[in-house]
Every structure is written in structure tokens, then in C-alpha cells.
Design an enzyme around this catalytic site. Structure first.
Site, mmCIF file in Angstrom:
data_model
loop_
_atom_site.group_PDB
_atom_site.id
_atom_site.type_symbol
_atom_site.label_atom_id
_atom_site.label_comp_id
_atom_site.label_asym_id
_atom_site.label_seq_id
_atom_site.Cartn_x
_atom_site.Cartn_y
_atom_site.Cartn_z
ATOM 1 N N PRO A 1 -17.074 45.304 -52.218
ATOM 2 C CA PRO A 1 -15.873 45.864 -52.862
ATOM 3 C C PRO A 1 -14.625 45.082 -52.454
ATOM 4 O O PRO A 1 -14.366 44.890 -51.272
ATOM 5 C CB PRO A 1 -15.822 47.300 -52.337
ATOM 6 C CG PRO A 1 -17.185 47.591 -51.808
ATOM 7 C CD PRO A 1 -17.743 46.274 -51.364
ATOM 8 N N GLU A 2 -13.888 44.610 -53.422
ATOM 9 C CA GLU A 2 -12.623 43.928 -53.155
ATOM 10 C C GLU A 2 -11.477 44.865 -53.499
ATOM 11 O O GLU A 2 -11.683 46.018 -53.885
ATOM 12 C CB GLU A 2 -12.568 42.625 -53.968
ATOM 13 C CG GLU A 2 -13.589 41.604 -53.461
ATOM 14 C CD GLU A 2 -12.986 40.219 -53.312
ATOM 15 O OE1 GLU A 2 -11.775 40.105 -53.064
ATOM 16 O OE2 GLU A 2 -13.738 39.238 -53.453
#
Ligand SMILES: [Zn+2]
Length: 269
Positions: free
Chosen positions: A2-3
Site C-alpha cells: 500500500p502506498e
């Protein structure tokens, strides 16, 4: 992994269901993720009302009326599931309100949960040295010009330095450098002001577009409402080595700082 856009999407999704709600039950199903759960987590959150949600870099913030904030990091594989029919073995933390049920699922357990005094969040070691948020006004060409002045390190690596800009990851740095026409290997101090004036809006739009898409992902990331699967479709260079750039050239991959950079040698100088 997840960014920032995935974390922002998660925070917005959770806010719809959690903001203003009282937490009726908290349960942890194992002692730790990347590090132990805070020992007072259950006591501190049970009965508390969620006043607001927020994000700093890649951390999600759940503020409560007890002057404490639960800070979550999704690590490599973390995701929140809302109202899952049944609990899975990787649902390590559960929070309930009168109407909903939230499970933090993290198969690889690189995520983290911390409980921090809200007024002192800025002093928390993970936050104290962070640079400006990329989507805020503080990230400007002038900020980058001064932060990069005299730096010989590659612009790609400097943009991944959380002290210069908070929360930027590999995908979005590669994409923003492409849009700005800046070669990833260029020394940070040698990037001109006009190039930085292209780079700053490129960073903001690549993130904003991804947030609008609901967060891009490479693997099994899920939206906070539990809906599975939406994938990166809009990348110009990321992961596209050997494929055609829209200029007619070919996207290349190089290793920088132990990670891959993708770029178009014709478009990026
Ligand atoms: Zn090109």
C-alpha cells in the site's frame, strides 16, 4: 505494498463509517504485528468516540475524544475490512461500533498499530523528521530547490527520502519523474528550477489521480469496504521495461539504491 494513495483511500473509506461513532469493543487476536500492540490499546479505545480520521505520510490516524490517536501502518499487506462476514486468521485487530465491524487484516504482519497522545503526534519519532506532505501547499518548487541544493545523490533516491517529501513511494516517484521529463539518475542539486516547477504538479497529480481511482495496487490490496481487486492501469513507465513509451521510444529499467526505476531515456533528461 500500500502506498500513499491506498492509505488515503483507506482513511476516507473508514471515515465514512467511523467518524463520530463510539467504539464499543476492541479485540486483538495476537500480541503483535511488526511490533507489539500497545498494552493499553483495548482499554484506551473501548468506549472512546472517533472524532476524526487523518493521514500523515503512509500512516492512517484515528483520532479519539480521549486525547489519544490510534496510528496504523499497513506495512506490506495490511488492509481494513469492514463488516466481513466471518473473521479470517489474518484479522489481527477488531474494532466494533454500534453498527459496524472493522478488522485489520495483515497476512505478512509488517504493519503496525500505535497509540499516541494526539497533542504530541508531531513529536512522535516516526513523524518528527518527516518532510512536507506531497499533496499540501508546503511541497513547492522552492522547498525542493532548497532541500536538493548541492545534493549529488540521484533525484529518484532523494524523492524517496521521507525527510524531503513524506510518503512518496517507488511507483509515484517513477511516474512523477516521467511526467516532469526528469531522468531518475540526475543529481538532485542539478535539477533546474523549471524542471522542479514541472515536478511538483506532476507529483500532486499522479497521487491525486490514483486516489481518485481508489488507489492503485499490484497485488491483493482491498478497498476498506472489503471489495477486492482494482489494479494499476494508468502507469506510463512503472513496471513497463521493454514496452513502448508513447513517444515511440522504449521504457527502461535501472537499479537505484537496491530498487528498480523505470524511465524513458528519450522523454527524461
Ligand atoms: Zn518516451
Amino acid at each position: 505494498m500500500p502506498e500513499l494513495p491506498e492509505v488515503e483511500t483507506t482513511v476516507r473509506g473508514l471515515a465514512r463509517f467511523l467518524e463520530g461513532e463510539r467504539i464499543t469493543r476492541v479485540a486483538v487476536n495476537r500480541p503483535d504485528l511488526r511490533r507489539p500492540f500497545p498494552p493499553d490499546l483495548v482499554q484506551a479505545l473501548t468506549g472512546a468516540t472517533v472524532t476524526a480520521l487523518g493521514r500523515r505520510a503512509k500512516y492512517g490516524l484515528i483520532h479519539t475524544d480521549r486525547d489519544s490517536t490510534m496510528v496504523f501502518h499497513l506495512g506490506m499487506s495490511g488492509r481494513w475490512r469492514i463488516d466481513p462476514g466471518t473473521l479470517g486468521k489474518h484479522d489481527h485487530l477488531v474494532i466494533e461500533t454500534a453498527d459496524h465491524f472493522f478488522a485489520l487484516n495483515d497476512a505478512r504482519r509488517f504493519g503496525s498499530i500505535d497509540l499516541i497522545e494526539t497533542a504530541r503526534l508531531g513529536e512522535w519519532p516516526q513523524f518528527a523528521a518527516l518532510g512536507p506532505e506531497p499533496l499540501g501547499d508546503e511541497l513547492s518548487p522552492a522547498h525542493l530547490k532548497s532541500a536538493l541544493a548541492g545534493r549529488k545523490q540521484a533525484i529518484k533516491l532523494l524523492l524517496l527520502d521521507q525527510r524531503i517529501v513524506a510518503g512518496l513511494g517507488n511507483i509515484y516517484v517513477c511516474e512523477a519523474l516521467f511526467r516532469a521529463g526528469i531522468a531518475p539518475a540526475r543529481a538532485g542539486g542539478k535539477v533546474s528550477l523549471p524542471a522542479l516547477e514541472r515536478l511538483v504538479p506532476a507529483i500532486k497529480t499522479v497521487l491525486a489521480e490514483s486516489i481518485e481511482d481508489g488507489g492503485s495496487t499490484l497485488r491483493d490490496y482491498a478497498r476498506p469496504d472489503g471489495e477486492l481487486g482494482y489494479f494499476a492501469t494508468r502507469f506510463d513507465v512503472y513496471g513497463r521495461a521493454g514496452q513502448a513509451c508513447r513517444c515511440g521510444g522504449t521504457v527502461e529499467r535501472v537499479a537505484q539504491g537496491g530498487r528498480s526505476s523505470w524511465f524513458c531515456p528519450d522523454c527524461q533528461k
